[in-house]
Design a protein around this motif. Structure first.
Motif, PDB file in Angstrom:
ATOM      1  N   PHE A 179      -1.385 -13.574  -6.255  1.00 14.86           N
ATOM      2  CA  PHE A 179      -1.933 -12.584  -5.319  1.00 14.86           C
ATOM      3  C   PHE A 179      -0.923 -11.485  -4.999  1.00 14.86           C
ATOM      4  O   PHE A 179      -1.310 -10.362  -4.672  1.00 14.86           O
ATOM      5  CB  PHE A 179      -2.424 -13.270  -4.044  1.00 14.86           C
ATOM      6  N   THR A 180       0.355 -11.812  -5.094  1.00 15.22           N
ATOM      7  CA  THR A 180       1.369 -10.755  -4.966  1.00 15.22           C
ATOM      8  C   THR A 180       1.232  -9.749  -6.107  1.00 15.22           C
ATOM      9  O   THR A 180       1.337  -8.532  -5.902  1.00 15.22           O
ATOM     10  CB  THR A 180       2.779 -11.361  -4.970  1.00 15.22           C
ATOM     11  N   ALA A 181       0.993 -10.243  -7.307  1.00 18.67           N
ATOM     12  CA  ALA A 181       0.792  -9.354  -8.458  1.00 18.67           C
ATOM     13  C   ALA A 181      -0.477  -8.523  -8.298  1.00 18.67           C
ATOM     14  O   ALA A 181      -0.511  -7.342  -8.676  1.00 18.67           O
ATOM     15  CB  ALA A 181       0.728 -10.186  -9.742  1.00 18.67           C
ATOM     16  N   VAL A 182      -1.533  -9.133  -7.723  1.00 18.72           N
ATOM     17  CA  VAL A 182      -2.774  -8.386  -7.481  1.00 18.72           C
ATOM     18  C   VAL A 182      -2.526  -7.246  -6.497  1.00 18.72           C
ATOM     19  O   VAL A 182      -2.986  -6.112  -6.701  1.00 18.72           O
ATOM     20  CB  VAL A 182      -3.877  -9.330  -6.952  1.00 18.72           C
ATOM     21  N   MET A 183      -1.782  -7.539  -5.425  1.00 24.21           N
ATOM     22  CA  MET A 183      -1.449  -6.494  -4.452  1.00 24.21           C
ATOM     23  C   MET A 183      -0.606  -5.399  -5.097  1.00 24.21           C
ATOM     24  O   MET A 183      -0.773  -4.206  -4.803  1.00 24.21           O
ATOM     25  CB  MET A 183      -0.700  -7.111  -3.267  1.00 24.21           C
TER      26      MET A 183
END
Length: 366
Positions: free
Chosen positions: A37-41
């Protein structure tokens, strides 16, 4: 399936983790979900930032996807390379460069999203700046044309002043000959006598001069006003040409500068939020106790290290033994008399050949 995907995102050894408890698998799935989810953000933030640069969806999505994958790979690498140790401080020292990298990534990710979150406030700041720039632009363009416009205005005023002065003179002469005829001024004799005729002649002459002056000056005034209109059109055209540049003053750098002019506290808290998200996998690894997976991984690594050390020791011992054996063999060969005599005779023959060749070369030089 989702759990397996998040475990893959965590960078853990999948086969090794399969033999661990459910709780250990859940822990690594949580770490992997944070990484994902960090990569998605990061993808969303970079895509928006690049959209403000290119004003096109497809390049922004393409570059945003590359940036998101880069952040995903970095986070996965950071988390997977942290090893649990017996001392917390040794683990913290090991993780310090990774935490510094996570801070940098968090700042980079948070800035575009801050721009999106505070978009309305930033637009207000940019609107004020654009209005100020438009006024300054008009002032600068007007100053550029000011000298020519002022010159034309002065010329028109001067020409009009000449006409007004001559009209005043004609009106004065008119009043003079009228009052002369009425007998109220001048000779004070009623009627059209010689003085009257003289004064009316002066008036008629001045009236003719006024007509000529008015005709010439009005032509010059029309030409000057035409030139002023052309200059004004050029001024308006210049302002119109530069206005789109001012209207387009809303790129990434302009928005970042506008964001810096807003109160810093909300922006700071958003950055802290992303910093917490980015560092959470590392912090989770540092704070979590040594688990079943860590013990098994350590067992594999120490076993491999022991095997490598043992192989190295055996190779070193083999080299030493082989060297010792060869030293002994050559020592026995050196004490063999028959081999010594053979070597002596061969060396003698070689020396004789060298001496003969030397003599032949010397003869060829004479």
């Amino acid at each position: 399936m989702l759990k397996q995907f998040f475990i893959l995102c965590s960078g853990a050894d999948k086969k090794l983790l399969e033999n661990c408890s459910e709780g250990e698998q859940t822990k690594f799935a949580g770490i992997g979900a944070t990484v994902f989810f960090t990569a998605v953000m990061a993808f969303i933030a970079s895509a928006y930032a690049l959209f403000t640069v290119f004003d096109s969806v497809y390049p922004a999505i393409g570059f945003g996807l590359v940036w998101g994958l880069l952040i995903f790979n970095l986070d996965r690498f950071i988390v997977s390379t942290i090893r649990k140790r017996d001392s917390f401080w040794s683990e913290f020292i090991q993780a310090t460069p990774r935490i510094a990298l996570a801070v940098i990534i968090a700042i980079v990710i948070s800035k575009p999203l801050e721009i999106k979150i505070f978009e309305k406030e930033i637009n207000t700041v940019l609107l004020k700046e654009k209005n100020a720039m438009a006024l300054n632009n008009k002032k600068e363009v007007a100053n550029y044309f000011k000298s020519d416009l002022d010159k034309n205005k002065t010329q028109v005023d001067s020409l009009k002043s000449e006409i007004a002065k001559k009209e005043k003179e004609v009106n004065t002469l008119y009043e003079t000959y009228i009052t002369e005829a009425e007998g109220t001024t001048g000779t004070k004799k009623l009627g059209k006598g010689p003085v009257f005729k003289e004064k009316i002649a002066k008036h008629d002459l001045a009236k003719a001069e006024l007509d000529t002056l008015r005709k010439n000056n009005l032509a010059k005034i029309a030409e000057a006003e035409k030139s002023s209109k052309t200059l004004q059109n050029d001024l308006d055209k210049k302002v119109s040409e530069t206005q789109p540049i001012i209207d387009g003053f809303d790129g990434l750098m302009a928005r970042i500068n506008a964001l810096n002019k807003l109160p810093w506290l909300p922006s700071f808290f958003i950055m802290l939020l992303f910093l917490a998200i980015e560092t959470s996998p590392i912090i989770a690894k540092l704070l979590s106790p040594k688990g079943e997976y860590d013990f098994k991984l350590e067992d594999l690594e120490t076993a491999l290290k022991a095997t490598i050390n043992q192989d190295k020791y055996q190779r070193d011992l083999l080299v030493k033994t082989s060297a010792s054996m060869h030293d002994k063999v050559y020592e026995d060969i050196a004490s063999d008399k028959e081999l010594f005599n053979l070597q002596r005779s061969k060396a003698k023959e070689l020396l004789e050949l060298q001496a003969n060749n030397f003599v032949e070369k010397q003869k060829r030089t004479f």
